[in-house]
Design a protein around this motif. Structure first.
Motif, short mmCIF file in Angstrom:
data_model
loop_
_atom_site.label_atom_id
_atom_site.label_comp_id
_atom_site.label_asym_id
_atom_site.label_seq_id
_atom_site.Cartn_x
_atom_site.Cartn_y
_atom_site.Cartn_z
N GLY A 170 0.81 -1.22 0.00
CA GLY A 170 0.00 0.00 0.00
C GLY A 170 0.83 1.26 0.00
O GLY A 170 0.47 2.26 -0.64
N GLU A 171 1.97 1.25 0.68
CA GLU A 171 2.83 2.43 0.73
C GLU A 171 3.51 2.68 -0.61
O GLU A 171 3.83 3.81 -0.95
CB GLU A 171 3.88 2.27 1.83
CG GLU A 171 3.30 2.36 3.23
CD GLU A 171 4.38 2.30 4.29
OE1 GLU A 171 5.57 2.41 3.92
OE2 GLU A 171 4.05 2.16 5.48
N ARG A 172 3.74 1.61 -1.38
CA ARG A 172 4.45 1.76 -2.66
C ARG A 172 3.52 2.22 -3.77
O ARG A 172 3.98 2.82 -4.74
CB ARG A 172 5.08 0.42 -3.07
CG ARG A 172 6.16 -0.06 -2.13
CD ARG A 172 6.63 -1.46 -2.51
NE ARG A 172 7.41 -1.47 -3.73
CZ ARG A 172 7.09 -2.12 -4.83
NH1 ARG A 172 5.98 -2.83 -4.88
NH2 ARG A 172 7.86 -2.09 -5.90
N ILE A 173 2.22 1.94 -3.66
CA ILE A 173 1.29 2.28 -4.73
C ILE A 173 0.80 3.71 -4.55
O ILE A 173 0.25 4.06 -3.50
CB ILE A 173 0.08 1.32 -4.74
CG1 ILE A 173 0.55 -0.15 -4.80
CG2 ILE A 173 -0.84 1.64 -5.91
CD1 ILE A 173 1.33 -0.50 -6.03
N ASN A 174 0.98 4.52 -5.56
CA ASN A 174 0.56 5.92 -5.50
C ASN A 174 -0.47 6.17 -6.59
O ASN A 174 -0.12 6.37 -7.75
CB ASN A 174 1.77 6.84 -5.66
CG ASN A 174 1.39 8.30 -5.55
OD1 ASN A 174 0.35 8.64 -4.99
ND2 ASN A 174 2.23 9.18 -6.08
N SER A 175 -1.74 6.13 -6.23
CA SER A 175 -2.81 6.32 -7.20
C SER A 175 -4.06 6.82 -6.48
O SER A 175 -4.35 6.40 -5.36
CB SER A 175 -3.12 5.00 -7.93
OG SER A 175 -4.30 5.12 -8.71
N ALA A 176 -4.77 7.71 -7.14
CA ALA A 176 -6.02 8.21 -6.57
C ALA A 176 -7.07 7.12 -6.51
O ALA A 176 -8.06 7.24 -5.78
CB ALA A 176 -6.54 9.38 -7.41
N GLN A 177 -6.86 6.03 -7.26
CA GLN A 177 -7.83 4.93 -7.28
C GLN A 177 -7.43 3.76 -6.38
O GLN A 177 -8.01 2.68 -6.46
CB GLN A 177 -8.00 4.41 -8.72
CG GLN A 177 -8.84 5.30 -9.62
CD GLN A 177 -8.11 6.56 -10.02
OE1 GLN A 177 -6.93 6.53 -10.35
NE2 GLN A 177 -8.82 7.68 -10.01
#
Length: 598
Positions: A346-353
């Motif tokens: 979760g910390e690595r994923i950067n997305s508004a979705q």
């Protein structure tokens, strides 16, 4: 960018390079001082590429014991060989294991060389201190009376302990050192790094005559005019100033100092996360009104055999979701690794979705992680509320889900459990993908481990056949799940008449027959159904290459589109035969009418 290194009295110059994410500045200085010979040794090594990630950057300092005739040789051997041998250890070894193996071998070598002397203290004996900067953590190794300091946010702190014993008249002698005994006891400590940390290593010729105020003043003298970080020149000049100040203050020993500044840190690795949390206890079951680390539990949102999710509020009144592991697995290392993996993904994923992790740097007393709280409904509930949805609205939601999936795929991560229950839609129509419990990360999967890793399968109705059959997974597994969701949103039914969950073997999946979506919802265009059918093929090679290709077909009308041959009418397949048959039937009807009219 370069620095000088004084090892065995020779000057060497070499590059000080780091990977893009990790940025360090360094400098060092050594002088024989009042003595005829410099028995100190210092060195810094920073590899490039893979080694920097797997092994880290190393600084080391050693002081040959004055009473030892071979103290200078011992210190030179310890620094040069540690810098060489540490990087020769297997990449999969931890810093603690690799460094302890190397230091044990070094100590036995020095101790063996010293057996030619009647008193081992007069042989190959030296102090040794080293720092390993790896990812977001510092690993400290120390034996003897050299010192390690850290300057952080205006405070100077000594991190090492002097291994000395005091005798009469204030005299002291080393209680622990390399080469002094067959067995050694090296202090080891792992601490989290912070940006703008400054670390100092120095021999007793410096710290014996300079107090903490003197050391701190030399650092802060260069942190002027709003400057918050050291560059290489700053580090080297501070090292030199401390050495010269010690000489001017009457030091009668060799004087050496190293200075390393942490200017930037990479994103946290799973290894960092595991090191931080594996010693934390599992929190007990929580209920409304209970508090943990300043968070007040408002209610239970979800609980299962594997975990619990609570709605919590912090002291500022901000809402969040707290996920805690189940006490059923507190002795299961594979489960713990999987739980840690969830927050790390979760910390690595950067997305508004994609749902956002909220507690990246906050200290914890127990094992849990926090995510943002979304006010809205699951896609599962949305489907129930919209049995006959507008196709453009469905496409708008699918576009958002696909954008979230691409954020996973850019990090070489497969979600593997995409289903309506794991997709939230807030009150503004914003989509959020949640639950990272079944994620597959290529980089983690390729690392061998003694653990029998916790393998969690996705939900059978939404998972690709290769996931359920435990075949090799690719990006097509998430595409398959997305297509199942799209089919269900458009028709309010699962594809294959919901028979996929009963499939156990290859042949079972191959027997499934696709039912066109437009036969369940006549408003669905044929070209859109063709995209759905292709993405739901049993063989991943027969599907679209990726989710974006599929989404393009779903959103792009085709002017001329023919139904598959098996679904075409006789008129579409054989127009001449159709008209011949129709003409024959009409002729027969006319003849019958003539006969009956007579």
């Amino acid at each position: 960018m370069s620095r000088s290194s004084s090892i065995d009295g020779e000057q060497h110059s070499f590059p000080f390079a780091t990977e893009v994410q990790l940025c360090l500045s360094a400098g060092q200085f050594s002088d024989k001082g009042a003595k005829a010979e410099n028995e100190d040794a210092i060195g810094i090594r920073v590899p490039s590429g893979h080694l920097l990630t797997s092994k880290g950057a190393v600084s080391a300092i050693s002081d040959g014991v004055s009473l030892a005739e071979k103290g200078a040789a011992a210190s030179a051997i310890s620094v040069s060989n540690f810098l060489a041998d540490y990087y020769s250890t297997p990449d999969l070894w931890s810093v603690k294991k690799a460094s302890s193996k190397v230091l044990t071998a070094l100590n036995r070598w020095l101790y063996g060389l010293g057996q030619d002397y009647r008193d081992a203290r007069r042989g190959y004996v030296c102090t040794f201190s080293a720092l390993v900067f790896k990812s977001c953590h510092l690993h400290m190794l120390h034996i003897g009376d050299s010192r390690i300091y850290r300057y952080r946010e205006g405070e100077l702190q000594r991190l090492s302990c002097d291994h000395i014993s005091l005798v009469g008249n204030g005299n002291k002698y080393l209680a622990r050192a390399l080469g002094l005994d067959l067995n050694i006891d090296v202090d080891y400590q792992s601490i989290a790094l912070a940006v703008n940390d400054i670390y100092l290593l120095m021999t007793d010729g410096v710290h014996d005559v300079l107090c903490d105020i003197d050391i701190k003043s030399k650092i802060e003298a260069r942190l002027t005019n709003g400057k918050i970080a050291f560059n290489d020149n700053d580090c080297e000049e501070v090292s030199q100033q401390l050495v010269e100040s010690a000489i001017n203050s009457g030091s009668m020993d060799n004087v050496s100092c190293q200075c390393i500044s942490v200017n930037a840190l990479p994103e946290q690795t799973l290894d960092d996360l595991h090191r931080s949390f594996t010693q934390l206890p599992f929190p007990p079951p929580l209920s409304a009104g209970m508090r943990l680390d300043g968070y007040t539990v408002l209610k239970i949102l979800h609980q299962s055999q594997r975990s619990q999710v609570y709605l919590v509020k912090d002291v500022q009144g901000q809402l969040a979701c707290m996920k805690t592991p189940s006490l059923n697995y507190q002795d299961d290392p594979a489960y713990i690794e999987r739980f840690l993996l969830e927050s790390w993904v979760g910390e690595r994923i950067n997305s508004a979705q994609v749902i956002t992790i909220k507690d990246k740097a906050r200290p914890k007393s127990a094992l849990y992680y926090l995510t943002e709280y979304i006010e809205g409904i699951t896609l599962q509930r949305w489907i129930q509320l919209h049995p006959k949805p507008d196709i453009q609205v469905v496409l708008g939601i699918l576009n958002q889900i696909e954008a979230g999936l691409r954020a996973f795929h850019r990090k070489e991560t497969l979600h593997q459990d995409l289903k309506p229950e794991n997709i939230l839609i807030d009150n503004n129509g914003q989509v959020k993908i949640i639950d990272f419990g079944a994620c597959y990360i290529k980089g983690i999967a390729e690392i061998s481990t003694s653990l029998e890793r916790d393998s969690i399968l996705g939900t059978a109705d939404y998972s690709a056949p290769e996931v359920l059959l435990r075949y090799k997974a690719s990006y097509q597994v998430d595409l398959y799940s997305l297509a199942v969701i799209a089919f269900e949103m458009l028709t309010n039914e699962l594809p294959f008449k919901a028979k996929q969950a009963d499939c156990l073997l290859d042949k079972d999946f191959k027997r499934l027959r696709y039912i066109p979506s437009y036969s369940l919802n006549p408003l669905i265009p044929i070209w859109m159904d063709s995209a759905l059918q292709k993405s739901l093929k049993f063989d991943p090679k027969d599907r679209h290459n990726d989710t974006s290709e599929w989404l393009y077909e779903m959103n792009t009308p085709v002017r001329e589109w023919h139904k598959p041959v098996g679904e075409q009418s006789l008129l579409e397949k054989h127009p001449l035969a159709f008209w011949q048959i129709l003409s024959g039937l009409l002729l027969a009807i006319i003849m019958l009418l003539v006969v009956f009219s007579e």
